[in-house]
Design a protein around this motif. Structure first.
Motif: not given
Length: 90
Positions: A25-32
């Motif tokens: 897996h990976f981590f996605a971050t967007y706008s908090g």
């Protein structure tokens, strides 16, 4: 150990931990918002992203699955990760 950013597009940062636990897996971050995303399916496993961001992340993940799998293997043995083009790269 730091979590390198391996891609960035439309304000979405894609990161991967070194020596992280399965499944791949990976981590996605967007706008908090942050989500743990399956490399195999592009689906959010844990956390939450706004619907449009989740759709873009899935589209990107499926298009770059092989590169993500390569980075997952690299991260497991703590070797440097490779940058992956974002959806907005020409």
């Amino acid at each position: 150990m730091p979590m390198p950013t391996i891609a960035y597009f439309y304000g979405i940062a894609i990161r991967m931990y070194f020596a992280d636990h399965p499944p791949p897996h990976f981590f996605a971050t967007y706008s908090g918002h942050e989500a743990n995303v399956s490399i195999e399916t592009g689906e959010v496993i844990e956390g939450r992203l706004p619907a449009n961001a989740a759709r873009l992340v899935k589209q990107w993940a499926l298009a770059h699955r092989g590169e993500l799998e390569d980075n997952w293997r690299r991260a497991r043995i703590r070797t440097p990760l490779v940058r992956i083009a974002g959806l907005d790269d020409d």
